[in-house]
Design a protein around this motif. Sequence first.
Motif, PDB file in Angstrom:
ATOM      1  N   ALA A   1      10.039  -1.278  -8.761  1.00  0.00           N
ATOM      2  CA  ALA A   1      11.146  -1.563  -7.851  1.00  0.00           C
ATOM      3  C   ALA A   1      10.911  -2.897  -7.162  1.00  0.00           C
ATOM      4  CB  ALA A   1      11.275  -0.455  -6.805  1.00  0.00           C
ATOM      5  N   SER A   2      11.972  -3.430  -6.585  1.00  0.00           N
ATOM      6  CA  SER A   2      11.824  -4.638  -5.769  1.00  0.00           C
ATOM      7  C   SER A   2      11.000  -4.309  -4.529  1.00  0.00           C
ATOM      8  CB  SER A   2      13.196  -5.165  -5.348  1.00  0.00           C
ATOM      9  OG  SER A   2      13.935  -5.572  -6.474  1.00  0.00           O
ATOM     10  N   ALA A   3      10.141  -5.221  -4.149  1.00  0.00           N
ATOM     11  CA  ALA A   3       9.255  -4.983  -3.016  1.00  0.00           C
ATOM     12  C   ALA A   3      10.037  -4.913  -1.710  1.00  0.00           C
ATOM     13  CB  ALA A   3       8.205  -6.086  -2.930  1.00  0.00           C
ATOM     14  N   GLY A   4       9.718  -3.903  -0.926  1.00  0.00           N
ATOM     15  CA  GLY A   4      10.222  -3.831   0.436  1.00  0.00           C
ATOM     16  C   GLY A   4       9.180  -4.414   1.370  1.00  0.00           C
ATOM     17  N   VAL A   5       9.052  -3.802   2.534  1.00  0.00           N
ATOM     18  CA  VAL A   5       8.091  -4.288   3.521  1.00  0.00           C
ATOM     19  C   VAL A   5       6.679  -3.882   3.108  1.00  0.00           C
ATOM     20  CG1 VAL A   5       7.415  -4.240   5.942  1.00  0.00           C
ATOM     21  CG2 VAL A   5       9.834  -4.099   5.321  1.00  0.00           C
ATOM     22  N   PHE A   6       5.758  -4.822   3.210  1.00  0.00           N
ATOM     23  CA  PHE A   6       4.342  -4.559   3.012  1.00  0.00           C
ATOM     24  C   PHE A   6       3.673  -4.465   4.381  1.00  0.00           C
ATOM     25  CE2 PHE A   6       0.043  -6.405   3.021  1.00  0.00           C
ATOM     26  CZ  PHE A   6      -0.611  -5.575   2.123  1.00  0.00           C
ATOM     27  N   TYR A   7       2.900  -3.389   4.576  1.00  0.00           N
ATOM     28  CA  TYR A   7       2.172  -3.204   5.829  1.00  0.00           C
ATOM     29  C   TYR A   7       0.677  -3.313   5.552  1.00  0.00           C
ATOM     30  CZ  TYR A   7       6.629  -1.254   7.422  1.00  0.00           C
ATOM     31  OH  TYR A   7       7.950  -1.066   7.734  1.00  0.00           O
ATOM     32  N   PHE A   8      -0.009  -4.197   6.281  1.00  0.00           N
ATOM     33  CA  PHE A   8      -1.448  -4.343   6.124  1.00  0.00           C
ATOM     34  C   PHE A   8      -2.171  -3.036   6.436  1.00  0.00           C
ATOM     35  CE2 PHE A   8      -0.601  -8.913   6.710  1.00  0.00           C
ATOM     36  CZ  PHE A   8      -1.444  -9.445   5.747  1.00  0.00           C
ATOM     37  N   ALA A   9      -3.177  -2.726   5.633  1.00  0.00           N
ATOM     38  CA  ALA A   9      -4.097  -1.646   5.972  1.00  0.00           C
ATOM     39  C   ALA A   9      -5.098  -2.135   7.006  1.00  0.00           C
ATOM     40  CB  ALA A   9      -4.816  -1.158   4.717  1.00  0.00           C
TER      41      ALA A   9
END
Length: 220
Positions: free
Chosen positions: A177-185
């Motif tokens: 899928a198209s990337a949504g929001v990425f959240y840092f670990a």
Amino acid sequence: MFTLRPDKSGMVRPENALPGRPEPIATASHHVVSGLPLTLDVPEGMEAVLFGMGCFWGAERLLWQVPGVWLTMVGYAGGYTPNPTYEETCTARTGHAEVVRVVHDPQAVDFAQLLRTFWESHDPTQGMRQGNDTGSQYRSAIYTTTQAQFDAAIASRDAYQSALRAAGRGAITTEIASAGVFYFAEAYHQQYLARNPRGYCGLGGTGVSCPVGSGIASGG
């Protein structure tokens, strides 16, 4: 890494997801191996893509070693909860997968080669698990940032499915899928195996070679 119970192997519905928080959680400032700042900025001429291959510790180590990869970072994507913590993601109530965000130079490493590394380094037929790691956070996933990446990912999936079928393996379950929001670990997850070289790594492929990126036509 946590091993989740089978009842955590389904995708949470958006209305049942944990609420999260408005502010990002704390993470590391720099990449342990390269020394580069961990940033969401993508230098001109480079591209980013997110790969989910089960536990993100081993996946990140694999990918930062690929020539042409400029920066890697681990985090959470594909779900609903804003700014989740690792503990929240482990409940299977955020909808997120553990992912590695890869920033690479297309002139130095062809995207097809990254896809081949992805397919051959885990088992994309296992659904909501990877080896002994069970739960939706461990699902196989490719989250793309360009239409060309998306088209190439679909074509590579179809090519690899043919190879898997010929080897008697099952159907690919990878989410593309198209990337949504990425959240840092959290900071301790970033480049974990560089700081803990004897730490857990659950990577394990199918043993089936992927024709994409090897000079064999993928049909797309």
